[in-house]
Design an enzyme around this catalytic site. Sequence first.
Site, PDB file in Angstrom:
ATOM      1  N   LYS A 148       0.836  -1.182   0.000  1.00 42.04           N
ATOM      2  CA  LYS A 148       0.000   0.000   0.000  1.00 42.04           C
ATOM      3  C   LYS A 148       0.882   1.247   0.000  1.00 42.04           C
ATOM      4  CE  LYS A 148      -1.734   1.670   3.981  1.00 42.04           C
ATOM      5  NZ  LYS A 148      -0.773   2.463   4.756  1.00 42.04           N
ATOM      6  N   ASP A 177      -2.096  -5.951   3.246  1.00 40.59           N
ATOM      7  CA  ASP A 177      -2.520  -5.025   4.298  1.00 40.59           C
ATOM      8  C   ASP A 177      -1.975  -5.683   5.553  1.00 40.59           C
ATOM      9  OD1 ASP A 177      -3.893  -3.978   6.540  1.00 40.59           O
ATOM     10  OD2 ASP A 177      -5.425  -3.172   5.208  1.00 40.59           O
ATOM     11  N   HIS A 178      -0.922  -5.125   6.133  1.00 37.80           N
ATOM     12  CA  HIS A 178      -0.218  -5.899   7.166  1.00 37.80           C
ATOM     13  C   HIS A 178      -1.086  -6.147   8.397  1.00 37.80           C
ATOM     14  CE1 HIS A 178       0.819  -1.953   8.879  1.00 37.80           C
ATOM     15  NE2 HIS A 178       1.118  -2.569   9.995  1.00 37.80           N
ATOM     16  N   HIS A 240      -6.588  -0.402   6.769  1.00 36.16           N
ATOM     17  CA  HIS A 240      -6.518  -1.165   8.020  1.00 36.16           C
ATOM     18  C   HIS A 240      -7.847  -1.164   8.794  1.00 36.16           C
ATOM     19  CE1 HIS A 240      -2.376  -1.139   7.017  1.00 36.16           C
ATOM     20  NE2 HIS A 240      -2.033  -0.018   7.609  1.00 36.16           N
TER      21      HIS A 240
HETATM   22  C1  BG6 Z   1       0.988   1.906   7.960  1.00 35.67           C
HETATM   23  C2  BG6 Z   1       0.748   3.393   7.865  1.00 35.67           C
HETATM   24  O1  BG6 Z   1       0.247   1.232   6.979  1.00 35.67           O
HETATM   25  O2  BG6 Z   1       0.610   1.440   9.256  1.00 35.67           O
HETATM   26  C3  BG6 Z   1       1.520   4.104   8.958  1.00 35.67           C
HETATM   27  O3  BG6 Z   1       1.162   3.857   6.591  1.00 35.67           O
HETATM   28  C4  BG6 Z   1       1.200   3.535  10.305  1.00 35.67           C
HETATM   29  O4  BG6 Z   1       1.243   5.507   8.938  1.00 35.67           O
HETATM   30  C5  BG6 Z   1       1.347   2.020  10.309  1.00 35.67           C
HETATM   31  O5  BG6 Z   1       2.086   4.115  11.254  1.00 35.67           O
HETATM   32  C6  BG6 Z   1       0.824   1.430  11.605  1.00 35.67           C
HETATM   33  O6  BG6 Z   1       1.151   0.058  11.666  1.00 35.67           O
HETATM   34  P1  BG6 Z   1       1.329  -0.686  13.073  1.00 35.67           P
HETATM   35  O7  BG6 Z   1       1.539  -2.112  12.699  1.00 35.67           O
HETATM   36  O8  BG6 Z   1       2.515  -0.063  13.735  1.00 35.67           O
HETATM   37  O9  BG6 Z   1       0.063  -0.437  13.821  1.00 35.67           O
END
Ligand code: BG6
Length: 488
Positions: A148, A177-178, A240
Amino acid sequence: MTLSSPDAPDLDVIIFGGAGDLSFRKLLPALYMAHVHDKLSEHTRIIALGRQAWSRDDYLQFIREHSLAFIDSQAFDANAWQRFLQRLWYVCADVTRAEDYAALTALCNTPRQRVFYLATAPQLFSQICAHLDTAGLIDAPSRVVLEKPLGTDLESARAINQEVARHFQETQIYRIDHYLGKETVQNLMVLRFGNAIFEPLWRAPYIKSVQITVAESVGVGSRAGFYDGAGALRDMVQNHLLQLLCIVAMEPPISLDANDVRDEKLKVLRSLKKMTPADVKRDTVRGQYTAGVSDGQPVTGYLQEGQVPADSRTETFVALRTYINNARWAQVPFFLRTGKRLQQRQSEIIIEFAPQAFSVFGQNATSEPNRMVISLQPQESIQLGMMVKEPGSGMRMQPVRLGLDLQLSSDKRRAEAYERLLMDVIKGRLTHFMRRDELEAAWTWTDPILQAWQDMDDKPRPYPAGSWGPAASSALMARDGLTWFEES
Ligand code: BG6
């Protein structure tokens, strides 16, 4: 220790943007963890592409300097690390130039499965795919992972999808989408579909409201240049938070096969109430952080971050109310909230159950709503708020929490999201990746909000760093007689 899996196929993982932030912070540490836990086959290689005119040794040095900090020190093993570095190759390339693919083609001269990981700006995806195709590097077993942001609106997302589809079949495309790789997010499916007791209550009118919060204490930092063109709605909500909402709200899929799960998520996205400009005005709150105190340290405001124009109207906070127009969720408000520089890093889903229709304890009895609190990070836990009898004479009630600490519930290792998702790609499992129509449905819902904000021509509301966002966010809940969980 063998440090290689005899079951896994030999493959090449080819990372575009191989010297970028995502690669050294997430992808290489994730691949190292897969290596150290024997999940990669002996001859699997990792080929990083970057613009820097580096030799392979320069790249290895760069990775040593930058990735080690992102590897859990308990999992670090100097010998394993040395062997991991032997898997790494580096190709200097300007990915927009066809002639720069010659070195990659020469390196990939044996027939083996290739996974292309596009961790570059999405504007480059189409050229990269076209050049890979021309170079003869794409074949039926090849897979491509798209990082993304996949577009900035429906039109640009469609254009990316169309371009990539000229070179890869949909079953070869892994839109990442992690959040879908997080243990607790995957656990939500088990919580819902593996426990008979919840399903009958998981609907209107037994559920009164749902809150989904992804709060971050960090600011935009060095990503300000990118972030200013995106904002919280595109960066977090469109992907997310909507994915979390889908898992909370979807019907039970007929199986865990990728298309069965994705069909159900798609139905949720298509049932989301489309917001009119009046809905956007009433049901969304945009914020932008100003100077304040974060994690005990004074920090600057968003407009003072380098690369942010002084008159930027980019939102670093969003809270909104939405509805899912289907039989299960009719009239149940879903509140979504995310922001940078909030009081603490806290991602949670709160399911608030409706009050009892009649209380035998009388109208004045102390009672709190039953709430299920699913904490995704930093704690991984599930708590159910219940009422019990206060000890002593009389029949007074007091609230208690029934809690399950997911980290303590098993001593098995919990892999990071990127490791899990990369292994899914390697094994050809698409369930936790977004399908093309899902992505486009998410943009279809998001676009009218972006458009209405642009037309409203007002600024995001300021909120001090270290707070929970603008006061209007609490007011949004208060209108429905509700409060954000941390305020309750
Ligand atoms: C990313 C966003 O996809 O997810 C970032 O681009 C954000 O802005 C991050 O900080 C948050 O991921 P996690 O896993 O730290 O909650």
